[in-house]
Write a protein that holds these residues in place. Structure first.
Motif, PDB file in Angstrom:
ATOM      1  N   THR A   1      27.077  26.960  44.518  1.00  0.00           N
ATOM      2  CA  THR A   1      26.997  27.910  43.420  1.00  0.00           C
ATOM      3  C   THR A   1      25.629  28.527  43.390  1.00  0.00           C
ATOM      4  O   THR A   1      25.467  29.700  43.152  1.00  0.00           O
TER       5      THR A   1
ATOM      6  N   LEU B   1      32.359  30.652  38.185  1.00  0.00           N
ATOM      7  CA  LEU B   1      32.179  29.565  39.145  1.00  0.00           C
ATOM      8  C   LEU B   1      31.263  28.494  38.575  1.00  0.00           C
ATOM      9  O   LEU B   1      31.514  27.302  38.724  1.00  0.00           O
TER      10      LEU B   1
ATOM     11  N   TYR C   1      37.683  28.172  38.196  1.00  0.00           N
ATOM     12  CA  TYR C   1      37.942  28.722  39.516  1.00  0.00           C
ATOM     13  C   TYR C   1      39.073  29.736  39.541  1.00  0.00           C
ATOM     14  O   TYR C   1      38.989  30.747  40.242  1.00  0.00           O
TER      15      TYR C   1
ATOM     16  N   ALA D   1      37.701  32.883  38.243  1.00  0.00           N
ATOM     17  CA  ALA D   1      36.789  33.467  39.225  1.00  0.00           C
ATOM     18  C   ALA D   1      37.568  34.202  40.306  1.00  0.00           C
ATOM     19  O   ALA D   1      37.194  35.303  40.732  1.00  0.00           O
TER      20      ALA D   1
ATOM     21  N   ALA E   1      35.825  30.324  45.884  1.00  0.00           N
ATOM     22  CA  ALA E   1      36.518  29.769  44.715  1.00  0.00           C
ATOM     23  C   ALA E   1      37.800  29.058  45.143  1.00  0.00           C
ATOM     24  O   ALA E   1      38.156  27.994  44.609  1.00  0.00           O
TER      25      ALA E   1
END
Length: 244
Positions: free
Chosen positions: A17, A141, A146, A149, A173
């Motif tokens: 990330t 994220l 997820y 995202a 993701a």
């Protein structure tokens, strides 16, 4: 690279990330591929802005001369950006660029929930701005949202089909959700847009290894290592001698 996320789905999310989010700092109004002449987000809403947000005319992530834009700023810098955005929004409440600047700064300070408020407000004002979706995807994220995202990165690619990082983000993701087969086409699209995209080769290689396609994984991870020597760790970890 760009504020990107996990280094691998098997390591902590934050390692990658951070990678992904680092790029987010540099994302303004065009895809974060370090393209010149960023478009103005406020232009889409008819507002004007005299407060430029960081440009993206810099070396691409993964290259030897790339410096993570986030590394150039400290927490006081991000707080100062928030104050600057606050002042701009008092004068022009619908300034999309100011909302984006504030949202990214809040995200850098790990105030993800408040950042979401600004991203949502900006998207209401400029619903076809790909960079807003991209950056909101990065923020999701960090929040481990997820599925959201993936949707945001998908919107980013819809409004900017040449955004290599949005494809990369969506693939990353999917990796976090262990959807390796589905992630591979996204990394392939990113590579088609930028044949020197080291992180995309690395993540695609990891995805191949995760579904036991070790020959394909080796090809990608060796290419990633050529482009970015740091990827050698993934080459050793995920392939080793498995395809020999």
């Amino acid at each position: 690279m760009r504020y990107f996320f996990m280094k691998t789905p098997f390591l902590s999310l934050m390692a990658g990330t951070t990678l992904l989010l680092a790029g987010a700092c540099a994302r303004n109004s065009t895809a974060d591929v370090e393209r010149p002449s960023a478009r103005s987000a406020s232009a889409e809403t008819g507002t004007t802005s005299t407060t430029p947000i960081t440009d993206r005319d810099a070396p691409k992530a993964g290259s030897s001369d790339y410096i993570d834009p986030a590394a150039r700023k400290t927490a006081p810098d991000f707080r100062a950006d928030i104050k600057k955005a606050d002042a701009r929004l008092l004068a022009v409440p619908g300034d999309v660029e100011a909302l984006l600047l504030r949202a990214k700064s809040k995200s850098q300070l790990k105030d993800y929930r408040e950042a979401m408020r600004d991203y949502n407000a900006a998207i209401q004002l400029a619903p076809t701005n790909s960079d807003l979706y991209y950056n909101r995807g990065l923020n999701r994220l960090e929040m481990k949202e997820y599925s959201g995202a993936i949707l945001d990165f998908g919107k980013a690619t819809k409004y900017n089909p040449k955004d290599r990082d949005a494809f990369f983000g969506r693939g990353s993701a999917k990796m976090q959700m262990f959807n390796y087969r589905s992630a591979i086409p996204d990394f392939t699209r990113a590579i088609a847009l930028d044949p020197n995209y080291a992180d995309a080769y690395e993540y695609r290689g990891i995805s191949y290894a995760s579904i036991n396609k070790f020959k394909e994984a080796r090809v990608d991870l060796e290419k990633a290592t050529q482009l970015n020597p740091a990827a050698e760790k993934s080459l050793r970890r995920y392939v080793g001698n498995k395809d020999k």
